[in-house]
Design an enzyme around this catalytic site. Structure first.
Site, PDB file in Angstrom:
ATOM      1  N   CYS A 117      -2.512  -3.075  -3.687  1.00 35.99           N
ATOM      2  CA  CYS A 117      -3.785  -2.907  -2.979  1.00 35.99           C
ATOM      3  C   CYS A 117      -4.825  -2.341  -3.945  1.00 35.99           C
ATOM      4  CB  CYS A 117      -3.563  -1.959  -1.812  1.00 35.99           C
ATOM      5  SG  CYS A 117      -5.065  -1.430  -0.991  1.00 35.99           S
ATOM      6  N   CYS A 174      -5.927   1.570  -2.494  1.00 34.56           N
ATOM      7  CA  CYS A 174      -5.106   2.761  -2.726  1.00 34.56           C
ATOM      8  C   CYS A 174      -4.395   2.697  -4.070  1.00 34.56           C
ATOM      9  CB  CYS A 174      -4.096   2.971  -1.601  1.00 34.56           C
ATOM     10  SG  CYS A 174      -2.868   1.663  -1.441  1.00 34.56           S
ATOM     11  N   CYS A 226      -2.974   4.928   2.514  1.00 34.61           N
ATOM     12  CA  CYS A 226      -4.088   3.986   2.309  1.00 34.61           C
ATOM     13  C   CYS A 226      -5.032   3.976   3.503  1.00 34.61           C
ATOM     14  CB  CYS A 226      -3.576   2.571   2.063  1.00 34.61           C
ATOM     15  SG  CYS A 226      -4.921   1.439   1.640  1.00 34.61           S
ATOM     16  N   CYS A 286       0.823  -1.213   0.000  1.00 34.59           N
ATOM     17  CA  CYS A 286       0.000   0.000   0.000  1.00 34.59           C
ATOM     18  C   CYS A 286       0.856   1.261   0.000  1.00 34.59           C
ATOM     19  CB  CYS A 286      -0.848   0.054   1.273  1.00 34.59           C
ATOM     20  SG  CYS A 286      -2.208  -1.105   1.290  1.00 34.59           S
TER      21      CYS A 286
END
Ligand code: ZN
Length: 192
Positions: A73, A76, A46, A42
């Protein structure tokens, strides 16, 4: 350009962890974090649940995280290249101040909409422009006040308010301090 003191290689794990736990967007692009228990990496900002510290590892680049076997992810979009580098945040802050310096105090509140903590914003701005936020606002106000004094016939009290001062006395104090002259004396000297 990323200021030296916050470049990824100078950051401590503690600092990175703090950025992760605060979802601090001003660190986006400077490093990525991956969570061992989920296999996902991330951006610092995030909004997904803050992982346990012991499951987290840090990478300078998304590439590094992928190479280590982590997946991007979905929330994000840590696989996408665009992010808000420091420069962009500083530019936005400057733009915001350029637009709102006339409105007393409000600029401080509006800066918060950029999603960076107050302390962090102060650091970023100083780093990029070499002046503090309030020094910058002061310079905008001074410039505008000088313009109004020399180019218009506006009353000094109106100028005080329209340049964002809460009152005439704070305007006088500020103006005298910056120029060595009272607003009226300045007008007399510079009026065409
Ligand atoms: Zn994420």
């Amino acid at each position: 350009m990323i200021p030296k003191d916050i470049a990824a290689d100078k950051m401590t794990p503690e600092e990175m962890w703090k950025a992760v736990s605060e979802n601090d967007a001003s660190y986006d692009g400077l490093f990525f974090y991956a969570v061992r228990s989920t296999g996902i990496y991330c951006r610092p900002s995030c909004k997904s649940k803050v992982p346990k510290r012991e499951n987290v590892c840090f990478f300078d680049t998304a590439e590094g995280a992928r190479t280590a076997g982590f997946r991007p992810c979905k929330r994000c979009r840590s696989d996408l290249a665009e992010y808000q580098p420091i420069r962009e945040i500083a530019d936005k802050a400057k733009q915001l101040l350029d637009d709102s310096f006339r409105r007393s105090c409000e600029w401080n509140r509006e800066l918060r909409q950029l999603g960076v903590s107050k302390r962090r914003m102060a650091e970023i701005f100083k780093e990029e422009y070499g002046v503090t936020l309030s020094e910058y606002v002061g310079s905008l106000r001074l410039k505008e006040a000088k313009r109004l004094l020399s180019d218009t016939g506006e009353e000094i009290i109106d100028i005080a308010y329209s340049t964002g001062f809460g009152g005439v006395s704070s305007f006088y104090r500020f103006f005298k301090n910056e120029t060595g002259l009272s607003p009226a004396a300045y007008r007399k000297e510079h009026c065409v």
